[in-house]
Motif scaffolding. Structure first.
Motif, short mmCIF file in Angstrom:
data_model
loop_
_atom_site.label_atom_id
_atom_site.label_comp_id
_atom_site.label_asym_id
_atom_site.label_seq_id
_atom_site.Cartn_x
_atom_site.Cartn_y
_atom_site.Cartn_z
N THR A 1 0.79 -1.20 -0.13
CA THR A 1 0.01 -0.01 -0.20
C THR A 1 0.87 1.29 -0.07
N ILE B 1 1.02 4.68 0.68
CA ILE B 1 0.46 5.76 1.60
C ILE B 1 0.76 6.84 1.17
N ILE C 1 -1.91 7.68 -1.84
CA ILE C 1 -3.38 6.64 -1.63
C ILE C 1 -4.23 7.54 -2.26
N HIS D 1 -8.18 2.66 -3.72
CA HIS D 1 -7.49 2.13 -2.38
C HIS D 1 -8.33 0.77 -2.29
N ASN E 1 -8.04 -0.08 7.64
CA ASN E 1 -7.35 1.07 6.44
C ASN E 1 -6.38 1.65 6.99
N ILE F 1 -6.57 7.32 4.96
CA ILE F 1 -7.63 7.55 3.81
C ILE F 1 -8.73 8.32 4.37
#
Length: 248
Positions: free
Chosen positions: A83, A85, A88, A93, A179, A183
């Motif tokens: 992921t 970050i 994002i 996502h 999550n 986000i």
């Protein structure tokens, strides 16, 4: 076992229960015209439509009467590693749904509380990353949020003990929706637009559930505590669980 939303056919024999567990989660997002409203989280709806969900299945070890939390730590570490970050975005996502194998002897809310706390403590104990300097290690502090492998996280806990709060019941077993906390800053920032999105989702919750949205829900950007939001009670009168987490 960590799999993508469209990979149910790849489940091994050890995770035979995973097919039913994942299918139940996805069924929560199926529209049934005239019988029930849509799942309240519009971002969750969009993630399912795009096939973006990722699932981490946690097996139960009957020989030790415990969940295999090593699977949780290694799977979460892999998820975070894949992921980005820094870049994002909402459209691409992939939320992580951690599904624990349903066990007939673990059905009470207190059972799920115990497993949730054990899981969070295990992650703290097994964390190889550096705790972000701007995040307090005191869960009562307004800057605290769960972190693992250097990534700030938000953990939404669902379990079958939720009868009134149906949006926090994703099937017959314990479930974490994890999550990166960032986000939420993107989806609902602390501005007029963000407040409108938050209000819409909470109105959706009020329609979907048989109880009004929890007063514990809040915004990190506004300095509102994160821990009480992770595992909220089934009603709005019961106090949230106190945080017993500790650092080495």
């Amino acid at each position: 076992m960590l799999i993508n939303q469209g990979e149910l056919a790849n489940l091994t024999a050890e995770f035979w229960w995973g097919h039913a567990a994942i299918s139940h989660v996805l069924s929560k997002f199926e529209a049934e015209t005239g019988t029930r409203p849509k799942f309240p989280c519009i971002f969750g709806q969009n993630a399912v439509k795009r096939g973006n969900l990722r699932f981490l299945l946690i097996p139960y070890k009957f020989e030790t009467s415990q969940y295999d939390l090593n699977v949780l730590a290694s799977g979460l570490r892999t998820y975070i590693a894949h992921t980005d970050i820094r870049s994002i975005d909402l459209n691409h996502h992939c939320p992580l749904l951690v599904l624990f194998e349903p066990i007939t002897t673990l059905t009470a809310t207190d059972h799920f509380k115990r497993v949730f706390i054990e899981a969070m403590q295990f992650l703290l104990d097994e964390d190889h990353g550096t705790w972000p300097a701007h995040v307090s290690k005191d869960p009562a502090h307004h800057t605290w949020t769960m972190c693992f492998d250097g990534c700030e996280l938000f953990v939404n806990v669902s379990h079958p003990g939720h009868v009134l709060r149906k949006s926090r019941n994703l099937g017959p077993g314990l479930a974490f929706v994890i999550n990166p906390r960032k986000i939420f800053d993107i989806a609902a920032p602390a501005d007029r637009k963000g407040r409108a999105i938050t209000a819409t989702i909470r109105r959706n919750i009020d329609i979907y559930d048989d109880v009004a949205h929890s007063p514990l829900l809040g915004s990190y950007l506004l300095g509102e505590a994160q821990w009480p939001q992770y595992m909220i009670p089934d009603n709005n009168e019961e106090a949230p669980i106190e945080c017993p987490l500790h650092f080495k």
